[in-house]
Each structure stands twice: as C-alpha cells, then as structure tokens.
Design a protein around this motif. Structure first.
Motif, PDB file in Angstrom:
ATOM      1  N   CYS A 193       5.351  10.612   4.483  1.00 23.74           N
ATOM      2  CA  CYS A 193       5.227   9.199   4.857  1.00 23.74           C
ATOM      3  C   CYS A 193       3.834   8.677   4.520  1.00 23.74           C
ATOM      4  CB  CYS A 193       5.510   9.057   6.345  1.00 23.74           C
ATOM      5  SG  CYS A 193       5.490   7.363   6.940  1.00 23.74           S
ATOM      6  N   THR A 194       2.808   9.476   4.815  1.00 23.72           N
ATOM      7  CA  THR A 194       1.422   9.079   4.515  1.00 23.72           C
ATOM      8  C   THR A 194       1.222   8.906   3.020  1.00 23.72           C
ATOM      9  OG1 THR A 194       0.612  10.269   6.462  1.00 23.72           O
ATOM     10  CG2 THR A 194      -1.000   9.749   4.749  1.00 23.72           C
ATOM     11  N   LYS A 195       1.757   9.838   2.249  1.00 29.30           N
ATOM     12  CA  LYS A 195       1.610   9.768   0.788  1.00 29.30           C
ATOM     13  C   LYS A 195       2.302   8.529   0.217  1.00 29.30           C
ATOM     14  CE  LYS A 195       3.183  11.156  -3.551  1.00 29.30           C
ATOM     15  NZ  LYS A 195       4.438  10.893  -4.291  1.00 29.30           N
ATOM     16  N   LEU A 196       3.526   8.265   0.700  1.00 30.36           N
ATOM     17  CA  LEU A 196       4.301   7.115   0.205  1.00 30.36           C
ATOM     18  C   LEU A 196       3.571   5.802   0.453  1.00 30.36           C
ATOM     19  CD1 LEU A 196       6.988   5.838  -0.819  1.00 30.36           C
ATOM     20  CD2 LEU A 196       7.748   5.831   1.571  1.00 30.36           C
ATOM     21  N   TRP A 197       3.129   5.576   1.697  1.00 34.72           N
ATOM     22  CA  TRP A 197       2.501   4.297   2.039  1.00 34.72           C
ATOM     23  C   TRP A 197       1.084   4.193   1.486  1.00 34.72           C
ATOM     24  CZ3 TRP A 197       5.283   0.368   3.034  1.00 34.72           C
ATOM     25  CH2 TRP A 197       6.515   0.514   3.652  1.00 34.72           C
ATOM     26  N   THR A 198       0.401   5.317   1.359  1.00 32.97           N
ATOM     27  CA  THR A 198      -0.938   5.280   0.752  1.00 32.97           C
ATOM     28  C   THR A 198      -0.842   4.819  -0.692  1.00 32.97           C
ATOM     29  OG1 THR A 198      -1.737   7.046   2.204  1.00 32.97           O
ATOM     30  CG2 THR A 198      -2.996   6.634   0.193  1.00 32.97           C
ATOM     31  N   GLU A 199       0.161   5.337  -1.411  1.00 36.73           N
ATOM     32  CA  GLU A 199       0.366   4.914  -2.804  1.00 36.73           C
ATOM     33  C   GLU A 199       0.679   3.429  -2.890  1.00 36.73           C
ATOM     34  OE1 GLU A 199       1.961   8.638  -5.504  1.00 36.73           O
ATOM     35  OE2 GLU A 199       3.423   7.532  -4.308  1.00 36.73           O
ATOM     36  N   LYS A 200       1.561   2.955  -2.017  1.00 35.43           N
ATOM     37  CA  LYS A 200       1.946   1.533  -2.055  1.00 35.43           C
ATOM     38  C   LYS A 200       0.752   0.632  -1.733  1.00 35.43           C
ATOM     39  CE  LYS A 200       6.902   1.793  -1.104  1.00 35.43           C
ATOM     40  NZ  LYS A 200       8.010   1.308  -0.269  1.00 35.43           N
ATOM     41  N   ILE A 201      -0.007   0.993  -0.696  1.00 37.82           N
ATOM     42  CA  ILE A 201      -1.170   0.184  -0.308  1.00 37.82           C
ATOM     43  C   ILE A 201      -2.209   0.194  -1.416  1.00 37.82           C
ATOM     44  CG2 ILE A 201      -3.132   0.085   1.283  1.00 37.82           C
ATOM     45  CD1 ILE A 201      -1.200   1.112   3.479  1.00 37.82           C
ATOM     46  N   PHE A 238     -12.791   1.902  -0.479  1.00 38.37           N
ATOM     47  CA  PHE A 238     -11.394   1.891  -0.034  1.00 38.37           C
ATOM     48  C   PHE A 238     -10.455   2.577  -1.030  1.00 38.37           C
ATOM     49  CE2 PHE A 238      -7.303  -0.479   0.756  1.00 38.37           C
ATOM     50  CZ  PHE A 238      -7.052   0.112   1.986  1.00 38.37           C
ATOM     51  N   LEU A 239     -10.442   2.120  -2.266  1.00 35.62           N
ATOM     52  CA  LEU A 239      -9.495   2.665  -3.241  1.00 35.62           C
ATOM     53  C   LEU A 239      -9.790   4.119  -3.602  1.00 35.62           C
ATOM     54  CD1 LEU A 239      -9.016  -0.366  -5.663  1.00 35.62           C
ATOM     55  CD2 LEU A 239      -7.378   0.548  -4.033  1.00 35.62           C
ATOM     56  N   THR A 240     -11.061   4.450  -3.788  1.00 40.14           N
ATOM     57  CA  THR A 240     -11.415   5.823  -4.193  1.00 40.14           C
ATOM     58  C   THR A 240     -11.000   6.859  -3.153  1.00 40.14           C
ATOM     59  OG1 THR A 240     -13.232   5.028  -5.578  1.00 40.14           O
ATOM     60  CG2 THR A 240     -13.313   7.337  -4.882  1.00 40.14           C
ATOM     61  N   PRO A 241     -11.285   6.656  -1.849  1.00 38.48           N
ATOM     62  CA  PRO A 241     -10.810   7.633  -0.856  1.00 38.48           C
ATOM     63  C   PRO A 241      -9.287   7.779  -0.832  1.00 38.48           C
ATOM     64  CG  PRO A 241     -12.493   6.226   0.101  1.00 38.48           C
ATOM     65  CD  PRO A 241     -12.148   5.629  -1.223  1.00 38.48           C
ATOM     66  N   SER A 265      -6.747  13.857  10.441  1.00 44.56           N
ATOM     67  CA  SER A 265      -8.132  13.525  10.089  1.00 44.56           C
ATOM     68  C   SER A 265      -8.162  12.602   8.871  1.00 44.56           C
ATOM     69  CB  SER A 265      -8.948  14.789   9.817  1.00 44.56           C
ATOM     70  OG  SER A 265      -8.408  15.507   8.727  1.00 44.56           O
ATOM     71  N   THR A 266      -7.157  12.746   7.990  1.00 44.91           N
ATOM     72  CA  THR A 266      -7.044  11.834   6.841  1.00 44.91           C
ATOM     73  C   THR A 266      -6.808  10.409   7.325  1.00 44.91           C
ATOM     74  OG1 THR A 266      -6.170  13.555   5.389  1.00 44.91           O
ATOM     75  CG2 THR A 266      -5.719  11.276   4.757  1.00 44.91           C
ATOM     76  N   HIS A 267      -5.933  10.253   8.314  1.00 41.02           N
ATOM     77  CA  HIS A 267      -5.680   8.922   8.886  1.00 41.02           C
ATOM     78  C   HIS A 267      -6.960   8.336   9.472  1.00 41.02           C
ATOM     79  CE1 HIS A 267      -1.017   9.025   9.451  1.00 41.02           C
ATOM     80  NE2 HIS A 267      -1.393   9.391   8.240  1.00 41.02           N
ATOM     81  N   ALA A 268      -7.736   9.172  10.170  1.00 40.07           N
ATOM     82  CA  ALA A 268      -8.985   8.689  10.770  1.00 40.07           C
ATOM     83  C   ALA A 268      -9.971   8.258   9.684  1.00 40.07           C
ATOM     84  CB  ALA A 268      -9.600   9.786  11.633  1.00 40.07           C
ATOM     85  N   HIS A 269     -10.035   9.030   8.599  1.00 41.21           N
ATOM     86  CA  HIS A 269     -10.931   8.686   7.483  1.00 41.21           C
ATOM     87  C   HIS A 269     -10.489   7.384   6.814  1.00 41.21           C
ATOM     88  CE1 HIS A 269     -13.566   8.933   4.095  1.00 41.21           C
ATOM     89  NE2 HIS A 269     -12.606   9.243   3.241  1.00 41.21           N
ATOM     90  N   HIS A 270      -9.172   7.253   6.592  1.00 42.73           N
ATOM     91  CA  HIS A 270      -8.653   6.038   5.951  1.00 42.73           C
ATOM     92  C   HIS A 270      -8.838   4.817   6.847  1.00 42.73           C
ATOM     93  CE1 HIS A 270      -5.867   8.291   2.895  1.00 42.73           C
ATOM     94  NE2 HIS A 270      -7.148   8.529   2.737  1.00 42.73           N
ATOM     95  N   LEU A 271      -8.838   5.018   8.152  1.00 39.49           N
ATOM     96  CA  LEU A 271      -9.105   3.915   9.077  1.00 39.49           C
ATOM     97  C   LEU A 271     -10.526   3.386   8.885  1.00 39.49           C
ATOM     98  CD1 LEU A 271      -8.504   2.075  11.471  1.00 39.49           C
ATOM     99  CD2 LEU A 271      -9.087   3.974  12.997  1.00 39.49           C
TER     100      LEU A 271
END
Length: 342
Positions: free
Chosen positions: A27-35, A119-122, A194-200
């Motif tokens: 789910c994280t991979k799918l929405w990260t790609e779309k965003i 934003f985009l690079t991370p 922790s990836t979610h926290a970093h992306h936040l």
C-alpha cells in the motif's frame, strides 16, 4: 508452485502479523508512486519537459536551462512595453507586469528545486531503494517457503524408513531457513513505520515550500497592483457577476481592457454617452481618478488615484484624451484613467 495453483498441494501460510506488514508495504509503495508522479506533474505540467529531464538524469547530464512559462510571458510583456514605449501608460504597465511575471518565474524555479530535494528525492529513494530490497527479500521468502512445502510433500510420500529419515532432515533444514528468512523480511517490513515518519517530515517541507511560493506570488502581485494603481471596486465586483448586473462605473482602466470585453454591453453605452456628452458640450465635469498616472511629457497632467479633478474637452483633441485641471495645474489626461462624476 504449480501444484499449489492447481489446488493439489498444501501451502504454508505466513503468520497474520507478517501478512499485515506485507500489505502495508504494498500500500505504501502504491500510493508513494502515485503521489510522487502527480507531484512531478504539478511542478512540471509539460510532459515533454518531464521526459527530457528524465533522459538527462539517466545520462547523468545537466538539462539545458530554459525559461519557464511565467518568465517567458514576462519577457514578452517587457519587450512589448519597450516597443510601445515605456513612457506610454500601456507600455509602462506591460513592463511592470512583465517584471512581476519574471519574479514569479524565479519563485517557481525555487519551488521546483526545493520540492525535488526535500520531497521527491526521499520518495524516489524509497521506491528505488528500500522497497526494492524488501521485494528481493520477499522473493527469497517465497522460494524458502516453496522449498519447505516441497520437502513436506516428499516426507508425506516417503514409504521407506531411510527415505523418511532423509525427508525429515530436509524438512528441519528448510523450516529453519524459512524461519530465518521470514525474520529478515519482518524486520525490513517493520521499517515501513519509520519510512512513514520520514515521509511525514518531507511532506511538511513540501508544504512549507508551497507556502513560501504562494506567499511570494501574493506579495509580488500586491506590489504590482500598487504600482498600477487602485482598481475601481465597481469594476471588480461587476467583472465577477453575471451580465444581468447593472454597471455603475462609467469607465474602465486601460490595463484591464482585456477583461472589459466580458462586461455587459450596457457599460459601453454608458461610457460612450457620458464622454460624448462632455465632448459635445462646452462645459466641464468632475472626474475621479481611478489610478496613478505619470505624465509622459509637459503637455500631460500627472494623476494620483482617488483624487477628484475637473475635466473638459477642447476642439480637435484626440478622442482618448480630455483636458484636466487641478488648481492652477492643467494638462491632457487619458479618459480610461477617469470615472466621470454626476
């Protein structure tokens, strides 16, 4: 694997916690790609430019520097203003608008650069780095599970004691390898939190970059409006209403001439009748100045927004001008900068 798909073999199921972690990762991979992709579209709407940037990035070469849309529009406006004459009202306004558009273009570049870094690079690093590692370990887990299930099947089919002992040993080994790989995969998947926290944090940086950009644009346009002068409130309100709304203003500033086409036809008749009546008569009228005007030469009169002056027409005068008086000062004034008062 084929026997599993055909329903002839039993499958070792992963524990519920691991399944939930795998689902969360997907789910994280799918929405990260779309965003990420939609953010790229937002920052660079031109698909050809995005492809060009992608190609240069893959070739590890710097893309050629080009003007963005606001900068290009700004340059056209400045060139047109210089061509029409910086001393004319329209030419001067075009140059001021052009300079503001170029500032907006610079702010746009800064937004793109900041957003790409923060934003985009991370997000891209997660897709191309962490998630690829997760995918690799997940495939290994799948292989270890298939090895374990194959060993279990062989154990069930073993008839001879020696073959059964060998199969039991094989099951123990494959079970150990499967458990080890499941633990490795689980540890990687738990890093998604922790990836979610970093992306936040990255999202907050992106919002801050947007906030800075829009604040800059607002300030630039505010400064431009002050330079051009105050727009009549009646014009602004009527421009946002339907054509059935009566128009109270009898004149519109020339810098807004492009917008005046959308005004109801009655406004043109009011303006025309008011001016023609003044020109045909020998009297004078009071007029309110809509916004500042700098005289181009000694025959003209400089104006300040909201002041009230006396205007009248003289024979042979250009149809776009009237004579204006303020105390003992007099000179030509452009009609489009005035609102005739009753």
């Amino acid at each position: 694997f084929t026997e599993e798909k055909l329903g002839q073999a039993e499958k070792t199921e992963l524990d519920a916690h691991l399944e939930n972690l795998l689902s969360k990762a997907e789910c994280t991979k799918l929405w990260t790609e779309k965003i990420m992709k939609q953010t790229e579209v937002l920052l660079q709407p031109n698909p050809n430019a995005r492809i060009e940037e992608f190609v240069y990035e893959k070739l590890d070469r710097k893309a050629p520097s080009r003007m963005n849309n606001p900068e290009l529009l700004g340059q056209y406006m400045i060139d047109a203003g210089n061509e029409f004459g910086p001393g004319t009202a329209y030419g001067n306004a075009l140059i001021k608008c052009g300079e503001t558009q170029k500032r907006i273009g610079t702010a746009d570049r800064e937004l793109i650069q900041t957003s790409a870094i923060n934003f985009l690079t991370p997000l891209r690093n997660f897709i191309e780095g962490d998630y690829k590692t997760i995918t690799k370990e997940r495939k290994l887990l799948q292989n270890k599970r298939l090895d374990l299930d194959a060993a279990k099947t062989r154990l069930k089919k073993a008839k001879v004691a020696e073959a059964r002992a060998a199969s039991e040993q094989e099951v123990r080994i494959t079970q150990s390898e499967f458990d080890r790989q499941a633990e490795i995969t689980r540890l990687l998947l738990e890093g998604i939190s922790s990836t979610h926290a970093h992306h936040l944090r990255c999202l907050n940086d992106f919002v801050e970059a947007q906030m800075t950009y829009y604040a800059q644009c607002y300030q630039y346009m505010l400064d431009l409006q002050k330079q051009l002068g105050s727009f009549p409130s009646t014009f602004l309100s009527n421009n946002n209403q339907s054509s059935s709304t009566p128009v109270q203003s009898v004149s519109t500033p020339s810098v807004l001439a492009s917008a005046s086409a959308s005004l109801p036809s009655v406004s043109n008749s009011v303006v025309t009748s008011g001016i023609s009546e003044l020109k045909s008569s020998s009297g004078n009228r009071k007029a309110r100045v809509l916004y500042d005007y700098d005289a181009a030469n000694s025959s003209e009169l400089s104006l300040l927004a909201d002041e009230v002056i006396t205007v009248y027409s003289i024979p042979g005068m250009d149809s776009d001008w009237l004579m204006g008086e303020r105390g003992n000062q007099k000179g030509k004034v452009p009609i489009t900068y005035l609102e005739l008062l009753n």
